[in-house]
Design a protein around this motif. Structure first.
Motif, PDB file in Angstrom:
ATOM      1  N   MET A 172      52.006  32.733  38.864  1.00  0.00           N
ATOM      2  CA  MET A 172      50.760  32.288  38.219  1.00  0.00           C
ATOM      3  C   MET A 172      50.326  33.290  37.147  1.00  0.00           C
ATOM      4  SD  MET A 172      48.279  30.766  41.123  1.00  0.00           S
ATOM      5  CE  MET A 172      48.738  29.320  42.061  1.00  0.00           C
ATOM      6  N   LEU A 173      50.372  34.573  37.491  1.00  0.00           N
ATOM      7  CA  LEU A 173      49.976  35.607  36.528  1.00  0.00           C
ATOM      8  C   LEU A 173      50.900  35.556  35.315  1.00  0.00           C
ATOM      9  CD1 LEU A 173      48.316  38.126  35.756  1.00  0.00           C
ATOM     10  CD2 LEU A 173      49.925  39.499  37.101  1.00  0.00           C
ATOM     11  N   ARG A 174      52.190  35.342  35.589  1.00  0.00           N
ATOM     12  CA  ARG A 174      53.162  35.293  34.484  1.00  0.00           C
ATOM     13  C   ARG A 174      52.846  34.094  33.579  1.00  0.00           C
ATOM     14  NH1 ARG A 174      57.872  35.673  37.343  1.00  0.00           N
ATOM     15  NH2 ARG A 174      57.583  37.923  37.353  1.00  0.00           N
ATOM     16  N   ALA A 175      52.551  32.937  34.187  1.00  0.00           N
ATOM     17  CA  ALA A 175      52.290  31.724  33.390  1.00  0.00           C
ATOM     18  C   ALA A 175      50.997  31.872  32.592  1.00  0.00           C
ATOM     19  CB  ALA A 175      52.196  30.515  34.320  1.00  0.00           C
ATOM     20  N   ALA A 176      49.963  32.425  33.226  1.00  0.00           N
ATOM     21  CA  ALA A 176      48.681  32.573  32.527  1.00  0.00           C
ATOM     22  C   ALA A 176      48.828  33.542  31.354  1.00  0.00           C
ATOM     23  CB  ALA A 176      47.622  33.081  33.508  1.00  0.00           C
ATOM     24  N   THR A 177      49.574  34.614  31.580  1.00  0.00           N
ATOM     25  CA  THR A 177      49.776  35.605  30.522  1.00  0.00           C
ATOM     26  C   THR A 177      50.592  34.994  29.385  1.00  0.00           C
ATOM     27  OG1 THR A 177      49.757  37.289  32.226  1.00  0.00           O
ATOM     28  CG2 THR A 177      50.606  37.956  30.087  1.00  0.00           C
ATOM     29  N   ALA A 178      51.639  34.234  29.743  1.00  0.00           N
ATOM     30  CA  ALA A 178      52.487  33.614  28.716  1.00  0.00           C
ATOM     31  C   ALA A 178      51.690  32.605  27.897  1.00  0.00           C
ATOM     32  CB  ALA A 178      53.673  32.924  29.378  1.00  0.00           C
ATOM     33  N   ALA A 179      50.673  31.985  28.522  1.00  0.00           N
ATOM     34  CA  ALA A 179      49.845  31.003  27.805  1.00  0.00           C
ATOM     35  C   ALA A 179      48.763  31.691  26.970  1.00  0.00           C
ATOM     36  CB  ALA A 179      49.205  30.042  28.801  1.00  0.00           C
ATOM     37  N   GLY A 180      48.741  33.029  27.000  1.00  0.00           N
ATOM     38  CA  GLY A 180      47.794  33.775  26.180  1.00  0.00           C
ATOM     39  C   GLY A 180      46.389  33.817  26.756  1.00  0.00           C
ATOM     40  N   ARG A 181      46.238  33.515  28.067  1.00  0.00           N
ATOM     41  CA  ARG A 181      44.908  33.532  28.674  1.00  0.00           C
ATOM     42  C   ARG A 181      44.585  34.936  29.183  1.00  0.00           C
ATOM     43  NH1 ARG A 181      45.125  29.471  26.493  1.00  0.00           N
ATOM     44  NH2 ARG A 181      45.025  27.358  27.301  1.00  0.00           N
ATOM     45  N   PRO A 182      43.324  35.356  29.064  1.00  0.00           N
ATOM     46  CA  PRO A 182      42.946  36.601  29.735  1.00  0.00           C
ATOM     47  C   PRO A 182      43.131  36.412  31.242  1.00  0.00           C
ATOM     48  CG  PRO A 182      41.190  35.812  28.285  1.00  0.00           C
ATOM     49  CD  PRO A 182      42.218  34.715  28.370  1.00  0.00           C
ATOM     50  N   ALA A 183      43.920  37.269  31.847  1.00  0.00           N
ATOM     51  CA  ALA A 183      44.200  37.115  33.285  1.00  0.00           C
ATOM     52  C   ALA A 183      44.319  38.498  33.892  1.00  0.00           C
ATOM     53  CB  ALA A 183      45.502  36.345  33.494  1.00  0.00           C
ATOM     54  N   SER A 184      43.707  38.677  35.052  1.00  0.00           N
ATOM     55  CA  SER A 184      43.860  39.956  35.735  1.00  0.00           C
ATOM     56  C   SER A 184      44.139  39.706  37.210  1.00  0.00           C
ATOM     57  CB  SER A 184      42.607  40.822  35.552  1.00  0.00           C
ATOM     58  OG  SER A 184      41.494  40.112  36.015  1.00  0.00           O
ATOM     59  N   LEU A 185      44.754  40.710  37.822  1.00  0.00           N
ATOM     60  CA  LEU A 185      45.132  40.611  39.230  1.00  0.00           C
ATOM     61  C   LEU A 185      44.551  41.798  39.981  1.00  0.00           C
ATOM     62  CD1 LEU A 185      47.029  39.636  41.640  1.00  0.00           C
ATOM     63  CD2 LEU A 185      48.730  41.195  40.677  1.00  0.00           C
ATOM     64  N   VAL A 186      43.878  41.526  41.079  1.00  0.00           N
ATOM     65  CA  VAL A 186      43.463  42.580  42.002  1.00  0.00           C
ATOM     66  C   VAL A 186      44.296  42.385  43.259  1.00  0.00           C
ATOM     67  CG1 VAL A 186      41.572  43.558  43.332  1.00  0.00           C
ATOM     68  CG2 VAL A 186      41.159  42.693  41.019  1.00  0.00           C
TER      69      VAL A 186
END
Ligand code: FES
Length: 305
Positions: free
Chosen positions: A123-137
């Motif tokens: 999910m983090l990989r897909a969100a990042t690839a789509a250019g969305r601000p995404a963070s993981l805790v």
């Protein structure tokens, strides 16, 4: 009934303390496609079926990757995988199923606890690839118990916060909620305590959570009903003290099952008529039922069997 695929165990590697990662290569060409949040059933040689989230790259159709924590209360699944599975062995797996899909959003916060990191990795990989601000805790007892922490740090830098709770305490979810944009979605996967805290902190319409264990719930007494199997024309009585799944299995319908607790989705059936009494933790659509836990409000339930 549910199509399966043959894989070969290409690699088994230690991913953290008590966690192994399995790479499963398609034995007969490309494997079925999947999207972040999906899981597969592993049909283990000791006849157990266990579900694991896919944590590799959905673009790689040649292999699946899953990670398995050795559960001290194992009912035989994780223990078998850790002790007996070996590289080169053939393993039958299900088609991927997704009870935890990633919805479009302008911003994401991913919250992982321990092995709950697995569905959140793609999910983090897909969100990042789509250019969305995404963070993981990502929280875990100690750094040694947290699979993929190094890989995440090097790939995503300060988008990822690793919290070793024994030294640092639990992440402050209220502070995370306060810093979040108004349309951000939160995806959480981890132990029940983390899910409960997330549910108390984030609005229900912005939180998506995946459970490995059912939530304790109270239902009225189970009552008997009949399952009408539309395709075969048979009617199967379901007594009050038997699950719909067991009644169908005993009547000769080989409905597969995994968790038998209403969390994995392996036993899904299509309802054609009647009023299902949904008792699962997946959120069955109206025309589906998970017969390991769910029953019927109506005297008869017609199934596509
Ligand atoms: S066997 Fe897992 S939901 Fe029914």
């Amino acid at each position: 009934m549910h199509p399966t695929q043959q894989t070969t165990i290409e690699r088994i590697e230690r991913a953290a303390e008590d966690v192994v990662a399995l790479t499963l290569r398609g034995a007969a060409g490309p494997l079925a496609p999947w999207e972040p949040g999906a899981h597969i059933d592993l049909n283990l040689p000791n006849w157990l079926i266990r579900q694991y989230s896919l944590c590799g790259d959905p673009a790689d159709r040649d292999a699946y990757r899953v990670a398995v924590r050795l559960d001290p209360l194992s009912r035989g699944g994780s223990e078998y995988i850790h002790r007996f599975l070996r590289q080169g062995r053939t393993l039958t797996v299900s088609q991927p199923r997704n009870n935890f899909p990633l919805a479009p959003a302008p911003e994401y916060l991913f919250l992982a606890g321990g092995i709950g990191i697995t569905p959140l990795l793609p999910m983090l990989r897909a969100a990042t690839a789509a250019g969305r601000p995404a963070s993981l805790v990502y929280a875990g007892a100690t750094a040694e118990t947290m699979p993929f922490a190094d890989e995440l740090r090097s790939e995503y830098g300060d988008r990822v916060r690793i919290v070793a709770t024994k030294q640092q305490g639990r992440p402050d979810l209220a502070a995370l909620a306060a810093a979040l944009g108004p349309d951000a979605l939160v995806y959480c996967c981890g132990p029940a305590s983390m899910l409960a805290e997330a549910e108390a902190t984030f609005p229900a319409d912005r939180l998506h959570a995946e459970r490995f264990q059912p939530v304790a719930k109270e239902y009225g007494p189970a009552t008997p009903f009949e399952a009408v199997c539309a395709r075969s024309g048979r009617t199967v009585p379901v007594p009050a003290d038997e699950t719909l799944l067991d009644a169908l299995n005993h009547a000769g319908y080989p409905v597969p099952s995994g968790c038998r607790e209403g969390v994995c989705g392996s036993c899904e059936l299509t309802v054609l008529d009647g009023d299902p009494d949904h008792r699962d933790d997946i959120g069955a659509p109206t025309d589906r039922i998970f017969p390991c836990v769910s029953r019927s409000h109506s005297d008869r339930l017609t199934l596509n069997l």
